[in-house]
Design an enzyme around this catalytic site. Sequence first.
Site, PDB file in Angstrom:
ATOM      1  N   LYS A   9      -0.061   3.814  -2.617  1.00  0.00           N
ATOM      2  CA  LYS A   9      -1.056   4.880  -2.486  1.00  0.00           C
ATOM      3  C   LYS A   9      -0.431   6.269  -2.420  1.00  0.00           C
ATOM      4  CE  LYS A   9      -4.669   1.993  -0.440  1.00  0.00           C
ATOM      5  NZ  LYS A   9      -4.190   0.753   0.160  1.00  0.00           N
ATOM      6  N   SER A  37      -5.682   3.519   4.998  1.00  0.00           N
ATOM      7  CA  SER A  37      -5.213   2.833   3.790  1.00  0.00           C
ATOM      8  C   SER A  37      -6.362   2.164   3.041  1.00  0.00           C
ATOM      9  CB  SER A  37      -4.137   1.793   4.138  1.00  0.00           C
ATOM     10  OG  SER A  37      -3.413   1.413   2.995  1.00  0.00           O
ATOM     11  N   SER A  85       0.787  -1.229   0.000  1.00  0.00           N
ATOM     12  CA  SER A  85       0.000   0.000   0.000  1.00  0.00           C
ATOM     13  C   SER A  85       0.822   1.282   0.000  1.00  0.00           C
ATOM     14  CB  SER A  85      -0.959   0.023   1.198  1.00  0.00           C
ATOM     15  OG  SER A  85      -2.108  -0.742   0.897  1.00  0.00           O
ATOM     16  N   LYS A 105       3.634   6.664   4.665  1.00  0.00           N
ATOM     17  CA  LYS A 105       2.680   5.590   4.342  1.00  0.00           C
ATOM     18  C   LYS A 105       3.222   4.221   4.718  1.00  0.00           C
ATOM     19  CE  LYS A 105      -1.223   4.183   2.777  1.00  0.00           C
ATOM     20  NZ  LYS A 105      -1.113   3.020   3.688  1.00  0.00           N
TER      21      LYS A 105
END
Length: 309
Positions: A86, A144, A83, A257
């Site tokens: 993202k 997320s 993720s 992130k």
Amino acid sequence: MRLFGGTFGGSFGGSTVRRRGAGAALTAATAALAVILPVTDAQALPAPSGPSGITAKGAYLLDSGAGRVLWGRAADTRREMASTTKVMTAVVVLETRGVNLNKRVTVKQAYRDYVARYGASTADLRTGDKLTVRQLLYGLMLPSGCDAAYALADTLGSGGTTAGRTRSFIARMNARARSLGLTRTHYDSFDGISHGRNQTTPRDLVRLARHAMGNRTFAAVVRTPRTRQKAVNVNRTYTWYNTNRLLGSYRGALGIKTGTGRRAGHCLVFAARRGGRTVVGALLGDSAARLYPDAAKLLDHAFGRRTGA
């Protein structure tokens, strides 16, 4: 692709970590917004050894302002990024020409079906609710939410069908990677659910993070520990917590992130600011137990060079 949540205190492998309130974390991060972070950096890793005991398969640590490489391991080896994908999703949204962050987006059942099908991380968006693009960015980056990623790609992609719009959005992610010089990065999804070719390197991921942090909206979103966002058409409030456990716990942490996946392992791209210096790092293929201790150790190593940990 489940991600971490929650907060913590105590110490990580000798690296001091403090529990702080959300207000203090926001204050510590404010100074970083005035820094324009360059895209390029030194190409060769330095000879001096870095901190011992880092368990990630790939790592990279950069003094952002000076563009000076502080440490790396397999910095140019491609790995799945989960993720942390993202980050680019948010960049493409924010850099869309004429983007209206207050545009209302209706949540489709397809977004909920998607996260259920893949067992993906979710912002728990409810079918029929309307949220703004700005709100969806929080749903994308804090919990997320793969459903939020789907909604953004569907809304800002081009084409006559959902499939066409999401494909065009992913194509824009790859085009932006090329324009930023991320030559060893390729996206095959808008959220990190890999279909076989969703890969980056620690060096590329740090370059992307430096670029993204130059956007004030992005920087404000990723440094937020918790947010409450009300749907614009119904009486429903979403409460989202940031999966990045460095926030509010490591002094000067600015966010970025998290990510985890079966093949990717545990991943983190992170940034912190102390003593007028901003440091950006990435860990790919780490273990669950060592991800945050490794990040804290790298940051202590960076700040200890001049300012002390």
